[in-house]
Design a protein around this motif. Sequence first.
Motif, PDB file in Angstrom:
ATOM      1  N   VAL A   1       0.988  -1.327   0.191  1.00  0.00           N
ATOM      2  CA  VAL A   1       0.207   0.024   0.226  1.00  0.00           C
ATOM      3  C   VAL A   1       1.019   1.237  -0.050  1.00  0.00           C
ATOM      4  O   VAL A   1       1.836   1.356   0.893  1.00  0.00           O
ATOM      5  CB  VAL A   1      -0.998   0.028   1.253  1.00  0.00           C
ATOM      6  CG1 VAL A   1      -1.794   1.328   1.168  1.00  0.00           C
ATOM      7  CG2 VAL A   1      -1.773  -1.131   1.030  1.00  0.00           C
ATOM      8  N   ASP A   2       0.526   1.994  -0.709  1.00  0.00           N
ATOM      9  CA  ASP A   2       1.148   3.471  -0.780  1.00  0.00           C
ATOM     10  C   ASP A   2       0.841   4.410   0.250  1.00  0.00           C
ATOM     11  O   ASP A   2      -0.199   4.836   0.706  1.00  0.00           O
ATOM     12  CB  ASP A   2       0.736   4.287  -2.132  1.00  0.00           C
ATOM     13  CG  ASP A   2       1.415   5.578  -2.366  1.00  0.00           C
ATOM     14  OD1 ASP A   2       2.371   5.914  -1.168  1.00  0.00           O
ATOM     15  OD2 ASP A   2       1.295   6.358  -3.122  1.00  0.00           O
ATOM     16  N   VAL A   3       1.657   4.493   1.374  1.00  0.00           N
ATOM     17  CA  VAL A   3       1.316   5.068   2.549  1.00  0.00           C
ATOM     18  C   VAL A   3       2.389   6.101   2.841  1.00  0.00           C
ATOM     19  O   VAL A   3       3.693   5.728   2.925  1.00  0.00           O
ATOM     20  CB  VAL A   3       1.511   4.060   3.808  1.00  0.00           C
ATOM     21  CG1 VAL A   3       1.046   4.987   5.258  1.00  0.00           C
ATOM     22  CG2 VAL A   3       0.624   2.702   3.705  1.00  0.00           C
ATOM     23  N   ARG A   4       1.836   7.452   2.801  1.00  0.00           N
ATOM     24  CA  ARG A   4       2.593   8.549   3.225  1.00  0.00           C
ATOM     25  C   ARG A   4       2.445   9.352   4.405  1.00  0.00           C
ATOM     26  O   ARG A   4       1.331   9.153   4.775  1.00  0.00           O
ATOM     27  CB  ARG A   4       2.500   9.559   1.829  1.00  0.00           C
ATOM     28  CG  ARG A   4       2.399   8.749   0.534  1.00  0.00           C
ATOM     29  CD  ARG A   4       2.581   9.766  -0.763  1.00  0.00           C
ATOM     30  NE  ARG A   4       2.157   9.018  -1.921  1.00  0.00           N
ATOM     31  CZ  ARG A   4       2.282   9.713  -3.172  1.00  0.00           C
ATOM     32  NH1 ARG A   4       2.180  11.065  -2.993  1.00  0.00           N
ATOM     33  NH2 ARG A   4       2.092   9.082  -4.099  1.00  0.00           N
ATOM     34  N   GLN A   5       3.474  10.088   4.574  1.00  0.00           N
ATOM     35  CA  GLN A   5       3.400  11.044   5.812  1.00  0.00           C
ATOM     36  C   GLN A   5       2.365  12.303   5.387  1.00  0.00           C
ATOM     37  O   GLN A   5       2.954  12.824   4.349  1.00  0.00           O
ATOM     38  CB  GLN A   5       4.542  11.386   6.453  1.00  0.00           C
ATOM     39  CG  GLN A   5       4.448  12.041   7.729  1.00  0.00           C
ATOM     40  CD  GLN A   5       5.743  12.251   8.483  1.00  0.00           C
ATOM     41  OE1 GLN A   5       6.761  11.463   8.223  1.00  0.00           O
ATOM     42  NE2 GLN A   5       5.735  13.139   9.462  1.00  0.00           N
ATOM     43  N   GLY A   6       1.475  12.791   5.955  1.00  0.00           N
ATOM     44  CA  GLY A   6       0.896  13.749   5.582  1.00  0.00           C
ATOM     45  C   GLY A   6      -0.440  13.971   6.410  1.00  0.00           C
ATOM     46  O   GLY A   6      -0.913  13.471   7.278  1.00  0.00           O
ATOM     47  N   THR A   7      -1.047  14.919   5.965  1.00  0.00           N
ATOM     48  CA  THR A   7      -2.396  15.610   6.843  1.00  0.00           C
ATOM     49  C   THR A   7      -3.685  15.509   6.062  1.00  0.00           C
ATOM     50  O   THR A   7      -3.437  15.650   4.722  1.00  0.00           O
ATOM     51  CB  THR A   7      -2.061  16.980   7.523  1.00  0.00           C
ATOM     52  OG1 THR A   7      -1.993  17.716   6.496  1.00  0.00           O
ATOM     53  CG2 THR A   7      -1.030  17.009   8.509  1.00  0.00           C
ATOM     54  N   ALA A   8      -4.811  15.465   6.774  1.00  0.00           N
ATOM     55  CA  ALA A   8      -5.969  15.541   5.882  1.00  0.00           C
ATOM     56  C   ALA A   8      -5.895  17.036   5.224  1.00  0.00           C
ATOM     57  O   ALA A   8      -6.771  17.119   4.014  1.00  0.00           O
ATOM     58  CB  ALA A   8      -7.220  15.725   6.838  1.00  0.00           C
ATOM     59  N   GLU A   9      -5.575  18.004   5.684  1.00  0.00           N
ATOM     60  CA  GLU A   9      -5.660  19.183   5.068  1.00  0.00           C
ATOM     61  C   GLU A   9      -4.807  19.550   3.845  1.00  0.00           C
ATOM     62  O   GLU A   9      -5.134  20.335   3.044  1.00  0.00           O
ATOM     63  CB  GLU A   9      -5.315  20.519   5.879  1.00  0.00           C
ATOM     64  CG  GLU A   9      -6.221  20.421   7.215  1.00  0.00           C
ATOM     65  CD  GLU A   9      -5.842  19.595   8.502  1.00  0.00           C
ATOM     66  OE1 GLU A   9      -6.384  19.380   9.362  1.00  0.00           O
ATOM     67  OE2 GLU A   9      -5.045  18.656   8.135  1.00  0.00           O
ATOM     68  N   GLN A  10      -3.936  18.682   3.668  1.00  0.00           N
ATOM     69  CA  GLN A  10      -2.871  18.716   2.165  1.00  0.00           C
ATOM     70  C   GLN A  10      -2.941  17.208   1.975  1.00  0.00           C
ATOM     71  O   GLN A  10      -1.612  16.837   2.025  1.00  0.00           O
ATOM     72  CB  GLN A  10      -1.713  19.494   2.829  1.00  0.00           C
ATOM     73  CG  GLN A  10      -2.046  20.820   2.915  1.00  0.00           C
ATOM     74  CD  GLN A  10      -0.540  21.638   2.966  1.00  0.00           C
ATOM     75  OE1 GLN A  10      -0.106  21.196   4.059  1.00  0.00           O
ATOM     76  NE2 GLN A  10      -0.378  22.578   2.087  1.00  0.00           N
ATOM     77  N   ILE A  11      -3.672  16.810   1.359  1.00  0.00           N
ATOM     78  CA  ILE A  11      -3.474  15.367   0.990  1.00  0.00           C
ATOM     79  C   ILE A  11      -2.633  15.125  -0.346  1.00  0.00           C
ATOM     80  O   ILE A  11      -2.917  15.888  -1.408  1.00  0.00           O
ATOM     81  CB  ILE A  11      -5.037  14.670   0.591  1.00  0.00           C
ATOM     82  CG1 ILE A  11      -5.993  14.552   1.746  1.00  0.00           C
ATOM     83  CG2 ILE A  11      -4.818  13.063   0.160  1.00  0.00           C
ATOM     84  CD1 ILE A  11      -7.376  14.299   1.670  1.00  0.00           C
ATOM     85  N   PRO A  12      -1.660  14.425  -0.113  1.00  0.00           N
ATOM     86  CA  PRO A  12      -0.775  14.300  -1.367  1.00  0.00           C
ATOM     87  C   PRO A  12      -1.082  13.478  -2.462  1.00  0.00           C
ATOM     88  O   PRO A  12      -0.387  12.906  -2.989  1.00  0.00           O
ATOM     89  CB  PRO A  12       0.396  13.693  -0.572  1.00  0.00           C
ATOM     90  CG  PRO A  12      -0.146  12.836   0.463  1.00  0.00           C
ATOM     91  CD  PRO A  12      -1.155  13.436   0.894  1.00  0.00           C
ATOM     92  N   PHE A  13      -2.164  13.429  -2.705  1.00  0.00           N
ATOM     93  CA  PHE A  13      -2.853  12.553  -3.913  1.00  0.00           C
ATOM     94  C   PHE A  13      -3.628  13.357  -4.941  1.00  0.00           C
ATOM     95  O   PHE A  13      -4.174  14.672  -4.504  1.00  0.00           O
ATOM     96  CB  PHE A  13      -3.805  11.466  -3.367  1.00  0.00           C
ATOM     97  CG  PHE A  13      -2.992  10.438  -2.680  1.00  0.00           C
ATOM     98  CD1 PHE A  13      -1.781  10.132  -2.894  1.00  0.00           C
ATOM     99  CD2 PHE A  13      -3.488  10.435  -1.396  1.00  0.00           C
ATOM    100  CE1 PHE A  13      -1.122   9.081  -2.029  1.00  0.00           C
ATOM    101  CE2 PHE A  13      -2.871   9.645  -0.638  1.00  0.00           C
ATOM    102  CZ  PHE A  13      -1.572   8.776  -0.951  1.00  0.00           C
ATOM    103  N   ALA A  14      -3.863  13.151  -6.082  1.00  0.00           N
ATOM    104  CA  ALA A  14      -4.376  13.971  -7.250  1.00  0.00           C
ATOM    105  C   ALA A  14      -5.771  14.207  -7.160  1.00  0.00           C
ATOM    106  O   ALA A  14      -6.427  13.261  -6.514  1.00  0.00           O
ATOM    107  CB  ALA A  14      -3.994  13.568  -8.667  1.00  0.00           C
ATOM    108  N   ASP A  15      -6.488  15.185  -7.702  1.00  0.00           N
ATOM    109  CA  ASP A  15      -7.876  15.409  -7.910  1.00  0.00           C
ATOM    110  C   ASP A  15      -8.676  14.125  -8.467  1.00  0.00           C
ATOM    111  O   ASP A  15      -8.201  13.733  -9.513  1.00  0.00           O
ATOM    112  CB  ASP A  15      -8.322  16.571  -8.687  1.00  0.00           C
ATOM    113  CG  ASP A  15      -7.605  17.828  -8.251  1.00  0.00           C
ATOM    114  OD1 ASP A  15      -6.991  17.864  -7.207  1.00  0.00           O
ATOM    115  OD2 ASP A  15      -7.822  18.704  -8.778  1.00  0.00           O
ATOM    116  N   ASP A  16      -9.714  13.779  -7.996  1.00  0.00           N
ATOM    117  CA  ASP A  16     -10.535  12.609  -8.509  1.00  0.00           C
ATOM    118  C   ASP A  16      -9.713  11.428  -8.639  1.00  0.00           C
ATOM    119  O   ASP A  16      -9.839  10.722  -9.849  1.00  0.00           O
ATOM    120  CB  ASP A  16     -11.069  13.318  -9.562  1.00  0.00           C
ATOM    121  CG  ASP A  16     -12.002  14.365  -9.341  1.00  0.00           C
ATOM    122  OD1 ASP A  16     -12.630  14.496  -8.442  1.00  0.00           O
ATOM    123  OD2 ASP A  16     -11.913  15.331 -10.385  1.00  0.00           O
ATOM    124  N   SER A  17      -8.919  11.208  -7.838  1.00  0.00           N
ATOM    125  CA  SER A  17      -8.049   9.856  -8.012  1.00  0.00           C
ATOM    126  C   SER A  17      -8.652   8.699  -7.155  1.00  0.00           C
ATOM    127  O   SER A  17      -7.859   7.744  -7.053  1.00  0.00           O
ATOM    128  CB  SER A  17      -6.417  10.273  -7.601  1.00  0.00           C
ATOM    129  OG  SER A  17      -6.355  10.580  -6.319  1.00  0.00           O
TER     130      SER A  17
END
Length: 249
Positions: A80-96
Amino acid sequence: MAFDVAADAYGRFMGRYSEPLAEQLAELAGVRRGQRAVDVGCGPGVLTSRLVARLGADGVRALDPSPSFVAAARARCPGVDVRQGTAEQIPFADDSADVVLANLVVHFMSDPVGGLREMGRVGGLVGATVWNHATTAGPLSTFWQAVKDRDPDAADEATLPGTGEGALGELAREAGLRDLVETTLTVTVPFSSFEEWWEPYTLGVGPAGDYVRALDADARDALRGHCAELLPDGAFTVDATAWAVLGRA
């Protein structure tokens, strides 16, 4: 907030409740084979693992701000692609993604409306849960009752965003989500003894763990004793209810 802790500590404290709740959230959202899902605030991979069981590792991505939880989620959910990040700045593309879920996360977001809006940017269906801390139906109700009995001015979790009736839905509406479905989910957790219930509160997890760790030894013993007075002798169960919401961006 004390969530940068070992995955085992989280599991012993909140995992007993969040594990069955995660399955209910995945079922409520109708997660099914062929979809793509994102687990926001994944912690040590509780909901992530449920999504993998339904979608396979390739269909799931996850993020969490805690490095220890990111490592734990990666270990629990290989591939699974697990990244460090927050809900306010999700590191994934629009509508992905087709489904973007946050299990027991919204009330700890620095900007709950912004976080839910960002979840809607990433996927079509947004789902979230928050414990009903504002009444006696939450998983930590007995603990906070004991705290308040001894320290009426203590800050509990009842004022966190989304914890009151209708509050999670209101946050979702402010975030621009539509076609809302608001409901409750309840889990029942067994404990073999008071000690099994109390010990996780000493592990420093979340606001309750922060509170216990800040007490001196005498105050901690007094709080422990009062909690024991409020709970049954021997084995018992705790019913814990969460608010849940589904909506579309």
